[in-house]
Motif scaffolding. Structure first.
Motif, short mmCIF file in Angstrom:
data_model
loop_
_atom_site.label_atom_id
_atom_site.label_comp_id
_atom_site.label_asym_id
_atom_site.label_seq_id
_atom_site.Cartn_x
_atom_site.Cartn_y
_atom_site.Cartn_z
N THR A 79 0.77 -1.32 -0.02
CA THR A 79 -0.07 0.01 -0.02
C THR A 79 0.82 1.25 -0.18
OG1 THR A 79 -0.21 -0.22 2.37
CG2 THR A 79 -2.09 -1.14 1.05
N GLY A 80 2.11 1.01 0.34
CA GLY A 80 2.89 2.30 0.18
C GLY A 80 3.20 3.30 1.43
N TYR A 81 2.56 2.61 2.74
CA TYR A 81 2.62 3.57 3.60
C TYR A 81 4.20 3.80 4.12
CZ TYR A 81 -2.14 2.68 4.61
OH TYR A 81 -3.59 2.61 4.39
N PRO A 97 1.59 -2.76 11.87
CA PRO A 97 2.37 -1.88 11.27
C PRO A 97 3.92 -2.80 10.94
CG PRO A 97 1.45 -0.78 12.71
CD PRO A 97 1.01 -1.94 13.14
N PHE A 98 4.19 -3.63 12.18
CA PHE A 98 5.55 -4.34 11.88
C PHE A 98 5.51 -5.35 10.88
CE2 PHE A 98 7.91 -8.17 13.25
CZ PHE A 98 8.99 -7.72 13.12
N PHE A 99 4.43 -5.99 10.77
CA PHE A 99 4.23 -7.40 9.68
C PHE A 99 3.95 -6.41 8.47
CE2 PHE A 99 2.48 -9.78 13.34
CZ PHE A 99 3.71 -10.61 13.51
N ILE A 102 6.20 -1.39 7.42
CA ILE A 102 6.30 0.17 7.21
C ILE A 102 7.46 0.69 7.78
CG2 ILE A 102 4.92 2.34 7.91
CD1 ILE A 102 2.42 0.57 8.07
N PRO A 103 8.20 1.50 6.84
CA PRO A 103 9.63 1.92 6.99
C PRO A 103 9.69 2.69 8.46
CG PRO A 103 9.13 2.48 5.00
CD PRO A 103 7.92 2.03 5.60
N TYR A 114 10.02 -2.48 21.72
CA TYR A 114 11.19 -2.34 21.29
C TYR A 114 11.32 -3.35 19.92
CZ TYR A 114 12.74 -0.11 25.50
OH TYR A 114 12.91 0.60 26.63
N GLY A 115 11.66 -2.75 18.84
CA GLY A 115 11.60 -3.42 17.67
C GLY A 115 10.48 -3.34 16.88
N LEU A 116 9.35 -3.52 17.45
CA LEU A 116 8.11 -3.28 16.80
C LEU A 116 7.98 -1.87 16.24
CD1 LEU A 116 5.55 -5.37 18.93
CD2 LEU A 116 6.74 -6.19 16.83
N LEU A 117 8.27 -0.87 17.28
CA LEU A 117 8.40 0.31 16.87
C LEU A 117 9.95 0.76 16.77
CD1 LEU A 117 5.91 1.92 19.28
CD2 LEU A 117 5.48 1.17 17.01
N ASN A 118 10.18 1.52 15.58
CA ASN A 118 11.59 1.92 15.43
C ASN A 118 11.76 3.23 15.73
OD1 ASN A 118 10.32 2.93 13.12
ND2 ASN A 118 11.62 1.44 11.72
#
Length: 349
Positions: A79-81, A97-99, A102-103, A114-118
């Protein structure tokens, strides 16, 4: 810029999240914001011009459902998020969002994500005392916003859009008398009677307003319908024809339109209170053990009445029917005085 928001699951929180969307659009006018939230949120999201598209969250509140979250995330990969903004603080809310790959995945640390959110922010609650400030801060780089004082002023508050053309048909659907102006009551509370202004006070206020030529609308969910019946039971047969118990009778979409039609609204601390504030209605907000210091009605048209200080985690008061004494002590005369002042101000303008 294409952004996916994982939205909250409660009415009041969803309303306050609009300040984030408005802040994003101020920074990036061409941003496309999609909000994933429970399906019932759609009537609210559809009235937020900043939201491009509401996406239904098919998973129930509290369910981990790891496999389903993985599948849902993977379905969003193409989807290009470019960024995800994760508003709930739970571990599971950060999984999609992790799966999705999304950059940039932004949110407060919450349940050790931690890790799921960067783009992980560590919340200083004293620096951001209001929930709306915590949401809005996520629109900016973490290095730029260290406290609420760093947020732009004025902070964009929630604002729902209802056109005047929508109102007559909705009023007619509920047989409301066009010759009498409307006053909305929101007497329910999600977490028990301790946050509710007593039904007998609402009834006394209704009597005063009906005597002055208004009709009263009682809003809420199906579980608030008995509260509405308690209010109506205190009225005479003549008064009852001007007091309409709509709790559980309206879809959320209809409730929003009818609240927009009200000359003023009286409410406990509730999700409907935040909707009324976002509609710019003159609003008297009644607080007891819960505190307006964290989630006040965000409107210059709102007046808060509270007789105690601090936050008290109480779901059932000691008084009759579970009411809290601090709300019992707020008298209808005090509320009608505030309403009179607000309504007189509208006439003067």
């Amino acid at each position: 810029m294409k952004i996916l928001v994982i939205g909250p699951s409660w009415v009041g929180d969803m309303m306050m999240s609009q300040s984030l969307y408005r802040a994003v659009k101020q920074r990036h006018p061409n941003a496309q914001i999609d909000v994933m939230a429970p399906a019932w949120c759609r009537p609210l999201l559809n009235r937020m011009p900043e939201v491009n598209r509401p996406l239904s969250m098919p998973l129930g509140h509290g369910a981990l459902a790891l496999g389903q979250r993985r599948s849902l995330g993977q379905s969003l990969k193409d989807t290009g998020y470019q960024q995800a903004l994760v508003l709930p603080n739970s571990f599971k809310s950060a999984l999609i969002p992790f799966f999705a790959g999304i950059p940039l995945r932004t949110g407060w640390r919450g349940e050790m994500r931690y890790g799921l959110l960067n783009d992980l922010r560590v919340l200083d609650k004293a620096a951001f005392p209001l929930m709306v400030q915590r949401y809005a801060a996520l629109a900016y780089p973490g290095t730029a916003i260290k406290s609420a004082a760093d947020l732009p002023e004025p902070l964009p508050w929630p604002r729902l859009e209802v056109s005047a053309d929508e109102i007559p048909a909705t009023q007619q659907a509920f047989n409301l008398q066009p010759q009498r102006p409307l006053i909305g009551f929101c007497p329910g509370a999600e977490f028990g009677p301790a946050k509710r202004w007593p039904h007998y006070h609402y009834a006394d206020l209704a009597k005063m307003l009906i005597d002055r030529g208004y009709q009263v609308l009682l809003f809420g969910s199906a579980k608030d319908h008995p509260t509405g019946e308690e209010i109506q039971s205190q009225l005479t047969s003549d008064e009852k024809q001007f007091c309409h118990n709509l709790a559980g009778q309206t879809a959320l979409e209809q409730a929003v339109v009818l609240l927009a039609a009200c000359a003023a609204v009286v409410s406990n601390d509730s999700g409907l209170m935040h909707i009324a504030a976002a509609l710019g209605r003159p609003l008297v907000a009644l607080y007891g053990p819960s505190s307006p210091d964290f989630t006040p009605p965000l409107s210059h048209q709102a007046k808060v009445i509270r007789l105690i200080t601090g936050y008290h985690k109480i779901r059932k008061g000691d008084a009759a029917q579970g009411y809290h004494q601090s709300l019992i002590d707020i008298q209808p005369a005090q509320v009608i005085n505030e309403l009179d002042s607000m309504l007189a101000g509208l006439k003067d303008n």
